[in-house]
Design an enzyme around this catalytic site. Structure first.
Site, PDB file in Angstrom:
ATOM      1  N   ASP A   1       0.826  -1.207   0.000  1.00 51.37           N
ATOM      2  CA  ASP A   1       0.000   0.000   0.000  1.00 51.37           C
ATOM      3  C   ASP A   1       0.863   1.261   0.000  1.00 51.37           C
ATOM      4  OD1 ASP A   1      -2.181  -1.771   0.271  1.00 51.37           O
ATOM      5  OD2 ASP A   1      -1.993  -1.729   2.453  1.00 51.37           O
TER       6      ASP A   1
ATOM      7  N   GLU B   1     -11.220  -1.286  -3.978  1.00 52.41           N
ATOM      8  CA  GLU B   1     -10.506  -0.683  -2.850  1.00 52.41           C
ATOM      9  C   GLU B   1      -9.290   0.105  -3.351  1.00 52.41           C
ATOM     10  OE1 GLU B   1      -9.305  -3.892  -0.303  1.00 52.41           O
ATOM     11  OE2 GLU B   1      -7.702  -4.555  -1.643  1.00 52.41           O
TER      12      GLU B   1
END
Length: 360
Positions: free
Chosen positions: A45, A227
């Protein structure tokens, strides 16, 4: 007298010798690599942003949040932990995917956290704010954002992760991944929501469902997911690049939402078009996901930062990669093919010169 002459000769000879040695060291060529290979470091991420000539990398570690500051894109600089999760409470565990944004003189960190897990059913979004404009300053916890359908009742808040923010026509907006309603299982489909912000640490109005996993390239696995939304703005156009499919599988990939016209209201889902996939893995790179975007040190190039799986085994063992991307004639991004680890990549424009000059 002879002793004096000998001593003087020794001192003179020593001076010449030392002077010559220093000059030799100063003139010695420093070997600086002009290329690099992926991955650049371990992690997932990845959130890399540029402010001035500094690159700020924000990440979760040891149940807290840390930042790195560097003049170079491809190398981390000094690292400091800016926040440690409390011993108890809603945000005491499972610190996921923090992002840091500089807004109106302060740094704001948006992160997901929960009170326990697995199952990861308690994830909510919180905000930290720096006390000064220094990214290494102290931070204060601004609390949990109400990402549910009842803005005046935080007790009815709904699961939310991966929040990002962007400005459009003088207004601030938040985009995140969430559930339609609170569930007692984390095997729940995830959708993208958008909402205007009152300020950088509170939402305004009600959330709007922006995207659901319904296209053929968003579905087909054990869990349908939207997402990791990230906003990319270029030449007046606004794009949201987000991840779909399952983060633990090699099929994880990137999809794009595009605001049809620059003056359109981003809170109206009909004003967005969806296209995909726009960036995905291949036979040598697996499960590319959760991206961020930065300019090269001299601002002449655009780069995508992303993570990928280290192998094809289901799981979250990932590393961070980066590569330059281009733009199509219609103004949409062209991310190309995910670059294999064996391929040498030219370092971002301006980075080698900066390192040669010692300006880092």
């Amino acid at each position: 007298m002879h002793r004096f002459l000998l001593l003087s000769l020794f001192i003179f000879t020593s001076f010449i010798s030392c002077h010559h040695k220093t000059t030799s060291q100063e003139n010695k060529a420093v070997q600086i690599d002009e290329t690099f290979t992926n991955p650049v470091w371990d992690g997932a991420d990845p959130w890399l942003t540029k402010q001035g000539d500094n690159y700020i990398y924000c990440f979760s570690a040891n149940n807290g949040i840390s930042v790195s500051r560097s003049k170079l894109m491809t190398k981390k600089g000094e690292v400091k932990e800016i926040w440690q999760a409390p011993q108890s409470g809603w945000n005491s565990n499972c610190i996921w995917a923090p992002e840091i944004h500089f807004i109106e003189g302060h740094w704001y960190v948006y992160y997901a956290a929960g009170k326990s897990g697995p199952p990861f059913i308690h994830q909510r979004t919180g905000v930290l704010r720096s006390k000064t404009d220094d990214v290494f300053s102290d931070y204060e916890d601004m609390g949990m954002l109400n990402t549910g359908d009842e803005p005046n009742d935080i007790s009815k808040n709904i699961w939310a992760i991966d929040m990002t923010v962007f400005k459009h026509q003088g207004k601030l907006y938040a985009v995140w991944s969430g559930w339609l309603k609170q569930m007692d299982t984390d095997a729940t489909p995830q959708h993208l929501f958008i909402q205007e912000m009152e300020n950088p640490y509170s939402l305004k109005g009600k959330r709007v469902l922006l995207s659901s996993p319904e296209e053929s390239w968003e579905t087909g696995g054990p869990l349908n997911i939207n997402e990791g939304p990230e906003v990319l703005q270029h030449a007046g156009q606004i794009f949201i690049i987000y991840s779909c499919r399952e983060s633990w599988l090699k099929q994880y990939r990137q999809v794009m939402l595009q605001l049809k016209h620059p003056n359109d209201d981003p809170l109206n889902p009909e004003n967005w078009t969806k296209k995909g996939p726009v960036f995905e893995g291949n036979e040598k790179v697996f499960g590319v996901g959760h991206v961020s975007f930065v300019k090269s040190p001299d601002d002449s190039e655009d780069w995508i930062i992303y993570h990928s799986k280290k192998d094809t085994v289901p799981g979250w063992d990932r590393d961070v990669r980066m590569q330059q991307f281009l733009w199509n004639e219609d103004g949409t991004p062209n991310f190309g093919k995910a670059t294999a680890a064996s391929v040498e990549i030219k370092r971002p424009s301006g980075e080698v010169e900066m390192e040669k000059n010692g300006n880092f």
